[in-house]
Design a protein around this motif. Sequence first.
Motif, mmCIF file in Angstrom:
data_model
loop_
_atom_site.group_PDB
_atom_site.id
_atom_site.type_symbol
_atom_site.label_atom_id
_atom_site.label_comp_id
_atom_site.label_asym_id
_atom_site.label_seq_id
_atom_site.Cartn_x
_atom_site.Cartn_y
_atom_site.Cartn_z
ATOM 1 N N LYS A 36 50.536 41.718 49.400
ATOM 2 C CA LYS A 36 51.500 42.311 50.320
ATOM 3 C C LYS A 36 50.743 42.775 51.555
ATOM 4 N N LEU A 37 51.428 42.928 52.645
ATOM 5 C CA LEU A 37 50.804 43.290 53.916
ATOM 6 C C LEU A 37 49.873 44.488 53.744
ATOM 7 N N ASN A 38 48.664 44.365 54.296
ATOM 8 C CA ASN A 38 47.610 45.374 54.244
ATOM 9 C C ASN A 38 46.975 45.509 52.858
ATOM 10 N N GLY A 39 47.375 44.649 51.925
ATOM 11 C CA GLY A 39 46.720 44.661 50.622
ATOM 12 C C GLY A 39 45.278 44.184 50.726
ATOM 13 N N PRO A 40 44.443 44.561 49.766
ATOM 14 C CA PRO A 40 43.022 44.213 49.837
ATOM 15 C C PRO A 40 42.749 42.723 49.599
ATOM 16 N N ILE A 41 41.586 42.283 50.047
ATOM 17 C CA ILE A 41 41.066 40.945 49.760
ATOM 18 C C ILE A 41 40.041 41.073 48.638
ATOM 19 N N TYR A 42 40.233 40.303 47.576
ATOM 20 C CA TYR A 42 39.262 40.246 46.482
ATOM 21 C C TYR A 42 38.587 38.880 46.509
ATOM 22 N N LEU A 43 37.268 38.893 46.526
ATOM 23 C CA LEU A 43 36.507 37.638 46.567
ATOM 24 C C LEU A 43 35.534 37.587 45.403
ATOM 25 N N PHE A 44 35.758 36.628 44.497
ATOM 26 C CA PHE A 44 34.810 36.389 43.411
ATOM 27 C C PHE A 44 33.752 35.426 43.926
ATOM 28 N N LEU A 45 32.511 35.863 43.916
ATOM 29 C CA LEU A 45 31.416 35.089 44.491
ATOM 30 C C LEU A 45 30.913 34.041 43.506
ATOM 31 N N GLY A 46 30.903 32.798 43.946
ATOM 32 C CA GLY A 46 30.397 31.728 43.101
ATOM 33 C C GLY A 46 28.918 31.897 42.815
ATOM 34 N N GLY A 106 41.251 38.004 34.151
ATOM 35 C CA GLY A 106 40.040 38.793 34.313
ATOM 36 C C GLY A 106 40.254 40.047 35.130
ATOM 37 N N ILE A 107 39.181 40.819 35.288
ATOM 38 C CA ILE A 107 39.283 42.129 35.914
ATOM 39 C C ILE A 107 39.672 42.043 37.393
ATOM 40 N N MET A 108 39.181 41.017 38.111
ATOM 41 C CA MET A 108 39.544 40.892 39.522
ATOM 42 C C MET A 108 41.025 40.551 39.669
ATOM 43 N N TYR A 109 41.510 39.662 38.833
ATOM 44 C CA TYR A 109 42.934 39.304 38.824
ATOM 45 C C TYR A 109 43.792 40.550 38.579
#
Length: 473
Positions: free
Chosen positions: A77-87, A100-103
């Motif tokens: 949703k607008l202004n929601g955070p970006i989560y990036l799982f690093l390969g 998983g925890i990031m999801y």
Amino acid sequence: MLIYPFILSLYPCICGGVDLFCIKNGFKYLNDEINSEPHLEEAVTQTKWLKQKVDHFNTTDQRNWKMRYFERLSYWKLNGPIYLFLGGESPASARWAETGIMYELAKETNGALYVSEHRYYGESRPLNGTDAEALKYLSARQALADNAYLLKYLKRFSNYKRSKVVVVGGSYSGNLAAWMKLLYPGLVDAAIASSGPILAKTDFYEYLEKVSDNYEQYGTKKCLRTIKKIFKRYDKLMQSSEGIKILKNEQNICEKCDMTVPENQYLFFSYKVGEFMSVSQYGTTERIKSHCKSLQNESIPRIPLEESARNNCTCYDFDEMIEGFYTEGNEWIISWMYQTCNELGLFATTSSDEQPFTNNMPLKFNIKMCHKLFGPDFDEERVNRGVAAVNDLYGALNPNVTNVVFSNGDLDPWSTLSILEDLSYDAPAIVIPRASHCRDLYSNRDGDIEEFKEARKDIKNLVKKWIGAKLET
């Protein structure tokens, strides 16, 4: 879930002439396991590509390549955070955006989910080839710059202007998560660094010391003594032609395999020790005890017959170990070997006396592998220089970071190179009792011990606090 040759576990499975090399590498194991998780809902993750520079640190080099990444916006949703799982050190998996925890964090905070693929792994290859010249742009620093460019690219969109950024990683990519927060503090707001061997080290003898401690603490009463007896016997049999004949018969080793060759002996011991490494790195206290009972019930531990059948083997050939890397589809293994030889070390050895496996996996064989794979420049001095440079750049066990949570399982041998005590109030360490490599990155499962559930809850609440989201009660 780190490392060898992560090594994140050098665990070769050799069959009839070295046509199969199975390396229980941390990130590869993580991806395989997350891919086996049940699908709770229809997958809505998209595959994307982003043009990247071959060399981020040379302004005159204008060459580009395409990096693969995955995107899921189901809960954003607008202004929601970006989560990036690093390969990390294998092909990336979109499943990290689906369980998983990031999801869970994204679902609970209206976040966008991304998974990046590390350069030179999977389909993200700046240059083709497996020699040192082709791999010269493979490093943690270049990979961090790739992810920084990806985040800057995403932040260009007006919908993400006010979005907080959280990076997540496990095993070697756990290192990357902490190092992203270190090198790009204005871009990254919080990080989860799970089971990351933050300290680069050439001779990683502590790995097998931890394996020994696990079997002593959680195994049966005489287990460690039994293990010592088994490996001393292997060592003694290797010393004579008659002993080698007995060993070949017992272990179903191919007749043509010359077990007087030191490299072949090294590979045999790596295989046998690998079983104990795997149980410690990915198992439970119950698995350790069960393994001990199986050792005591069998006077001569053999390579399992079902494994031989599965690999379509008639015998096992511990021969010509370097050539085993050059099988189709194994490019990621070469890439990881380059990183260990060029900057990380992480070679699990038997150089310590505080382990029961004899001293048949010395550092010199890892260095010889570097030399054969990448050329005469890759000697021990070269490896040590790379390790020192990495520790200098990122701060070794004292990185100057905030809003990073370092999590480890206390069974995990990789934890011996990780951060186990709080660096500060905003850089805490969580050590999970009776837990193995990267287990906190998964969602809660039936049968999980309470310590897992509490650790996952604590990690999520730390991230939520750092990005200003509502905490879980």
